[in-house]
Design an enzyme around this catalytic site. Structure first.
Site, short mmCIF file in Angstrom:
data_model
loop_
_atom_site.label_atom_id
_atom_site.label_comp_id
_atom_site.label_asym_id
_atom_site.label_seq_id
_atom_site.Cartn_x
_atom_site.Cartn_y
_atom_site.Cartn_z
N GLY A 224 8.80 5.82 3.44
CA GLY A 224 8.78 6.30 4.81
C GLY A 224 9.18 7.75 4.88
CB CYS B 287 9.90 6.00 -1.94
SG CYS B 287 10.19 7.78 -1.76
CE1 TYR B 288 14.39 6.00 5.34
CE2 TYR B 288 13.88 3.65 5.35
CZ TYR B 288 14.53 4.74 5.90
OH TYR B 288 15.35 4.56 7.00
CG HIS C 104 5.20 6.39 -3.80
ND1 HIS C 104 5.32 5.66 -2.63
CD2 HIS C 104 5.93 7.52 -3.62
CE1 HIS C 104 6.08 6.34 -1.78
NE2 HIS C 104 6.47 7.47 -2.36
CD GLU D 187 2.96 2.94 -3.06
OE1 GLU D 187 3.42 3.58 -2.10
OE2 GLU D 187 3.66 2.59 -4.04
CB SER E 77 -23.35 -1.20 14.88
OG SER E 77 -22.63 -1.51 13.69
N GLY F 235 -23.77 -1.98 10.92
CA GLY F 235 -22.73 -1.61 9.97
C GLY F 235 -22.11 -2.83 9.31
CG ASP G 71 -16.31 -3.07 9.80
OD1 ASP G 71 -16.29 -3.33 8.58
OD2 ASP G 71 -15.81 -2.03 10.28
CB SER G 72 -20.89 -5.28 13.92
OG SER G 72 -21.97 -4.54 13.37
CE LYS H 11 -16.23 -0.49 6.19
NZ LYS H 11 -16.53 -0.38 7.63
#
Length: 514
Positions: A56, A83-84, A170, A172, A224, A226, A228-229, A370
């Site tokens: 953070g 970290c934080y 980190h 990640e 659309s 795309g 996602d839809s 995604k």
């Protein structure tokens, strides 16, 4: 419905929090990002296999710095502070945190000082990514230092008996090459989480839940084309079949052939009830004379809602509206440190619908990132042309045409962009690209074609790689690919005589030009 074996990620505002959750899911373990102050009683009720405290931007030494419920450490759960998160653990459990005289930012070499299950399959020294100002001066009682760097004597700490760990670096980020191994050791080894987060299971479970919730009601979905839809439409169609009604608004600002591809995929191949609204003339008329990009966006957004609403009314009584809201949209719609907000980002859904269109929302992929949505699309049998589709702006080509949007300029950009897509797909490394497109600039330049002087348009190529669109870098595309794109555009698209390549990164530039 949360899987039985999962990891909780408490969010303290780090830019990398989403990345932590994604890395855990890449291990096939479900992870969920929760507020930093989630009560320990809520965690006990939901029973994660372990907890990760994110980094953070704040300092634990500042008044009012975000903290977690102290009773978290009474739950007998493995905890990993990053970290934080490490500094907060140290402070809450009786250690000390010191304010650094300067920030340590960048690569560092960690040297292991103690054996630990966290270090399984790791060498004695390995490269990591540091990004911190404060540091742990003295570890809490019961902890020991298990790794150091040349400038950080407490790069990692552990209380093995309680299964509590802290990392100053980190794991990640991609800049920590062996970070995935560290997270695997914590999640699968120390926490004992089961790697059972599979898209096939998610698809079956979600289809069953949709059938139960929707019953015999009708659902409308703004399609659309795309990723996602499209995935949402395929998922709901599998659950309720003909009671799903998809509306595709052809605003005349799409890439060439997009409407036809949507019709082939959803109406012809899948049998979806698809309603195509041909509204190109209406949108182009509304954009006449408009050059300001923000005005373009507002006009297109308002008009889309009008057109969608008109078509939705023709369907008669429909109870549900399906949207492709993703997990990052849910996370970004609230402040991790302040109060939560129920607002989903307006660009990602059909917001601002008239009061007489009273829908209940269905958001079946709101738990997914995604890349997981793409995996779900493959599970549902969608073609690669849909699944691997690059992100495309809601206002379409209107924000890739700098200046006024006219039918002639749209057609010119569609032809140029088609050549970009055809040639860039020939590159074996095409899948590393986040977005690749052409931008029509509001200038003309002198050229020579044959024995004649030309004075024609310029297009810029924008080809970037990114994990999530938050940051991006321009792709070092081989010269022969760039040459092929340029040659085809100039030779085949009448009205363009110059092609340039955008080599700016985000930040400071954005991916789109407008």
């Amino acid at each position: 419905m949360t899987p039985s074996s999962w990891i909780a990620v408490l969010d303290f505002g780090s830019q990398y929090t989403q990345l932590i959750a994604r890395r855990v899911r890449e291990l096939k373990v479900y992870s969920e990002i929760l507020r930093h102050d989630t009560p320990a009683s809520e965690l006990a009720r939901r029973a994660p296999r372990g907890v990760i405290l994110s980094g953070g931007p704040a300092s634990v030494l500042d008044p009012g710095a975000p903290t977690c419920d102290p009773k978290l450490f009474e739950l007998d759960l493995p905890v990993l502070g990053i970290c934080y998160g490490e500094q907060l653990m140290a402070q809450m459990l009786g250690g000390t945190v010191c304010r650094g005289t300067s920030r340590e930012y960048g690569h560092a070499t960690v040297r292991r000082t103690q054996a630990s299950p966290l270090w399984t399959d790791l060498p004695e020294e390995f490269s990591v990514w540091m990004s911190h100002g404060d540091y742990v001066g003295q570890v809490p009682p019961g902890f020991e230092v298990i790794a150091q760097t040349s400038s950080c004597p407490t790069a990692a700490m552990a209380c093995e008996r309680r299964r509590w760990y802290g990392l100053q670096f980190h794991p990640e980020v991609v800049h920590t090459p062996l970070g995935t191994t560290i997270l695997r050791n914590f999640v699968l080894g120390i926490c004992g989480a089961a790697p059972d987060w599979e898209m096939a299971d998610f698809a079956r479970r979600t289809v069953d839940e949709l059938r139960q919730r929707i019953g015999h009601e009708q659902v409308v979905c703004a399609l659309s084309g795309g990723v996602d839809s499209s995935v949402v439409a395929a998922l709901i169609h599998r659950a309720i079949g003909p009671r799903l009604h998809c509306i595709f608004v052809d605003n005349g600002l799409l890439r060439r052939g997009e409407r036809q591809e949507v019709e082939r995929t959803f109406r012809d191949a899948m049998g979806v009830d698809l309603h195509v609204v041909h509204a190109a003339q209406r949108f182009l008329e509304a954009l006449r004379g408009i050059e300001d990009p923000e005005q373009k966006r507002k006009i297109i957004g308002r008009l889309f809602i009008e057109v969608f609403s008109e078509e939705a009314r023709r369907l008669g009584p429909v109870r549900y509206l399906a949207q492709g809201t993703l997990y990052p949209d849910v996370i970004e719609s609230r402040s991790p440190i302040g109060g939560p907000s129920a607002t989903i980002k307006s660009h990602h859904n059909v917001g601002g619908l008239p009061p007489d269109l009273k829908f209940e929302l269905i958001e079946p992929v709101r738990e997914l990132f995604k890349d997981e949505v793409r995996a779900l699309g493959r599970e549902l049998g969608l073609p690669d042309s849909i699944i691997e589709r690059q992100p495309f702006p809601g206002p379409g080509l209107a924000v890739r045409i700098l200046g006024e949007v006219t039918a002639e300029r749209v057609a010119l950009l569609q032809e140029a962009d088609l050549r970009v897509q055809e040639e860039i797909r020939k590159w074996p490394e095409y899948r590393r690209i986040w977005q690749s497109f052409a931008v029509l600039l509001p200038i003309r330049t002198v050229g020579v074609m044959g024995d004649s002087r030309t004075y024609e348009h310029v297009v810029a190529l924008r080809i970037v790689e990114s994990l999530d669109g938050m940051t991006a870098d321009w792709v070092r595309v081989p010269y022969d690919i760039l040459a092929a794109i340029s040659n085809r555009i100039i030779n085949e698209v009448r009205g363009i005589n110059r092609v340039v390549y955008d080599i700016s990164s985000k930040p400071p530039a954005t991916i789109e030009w407008e």
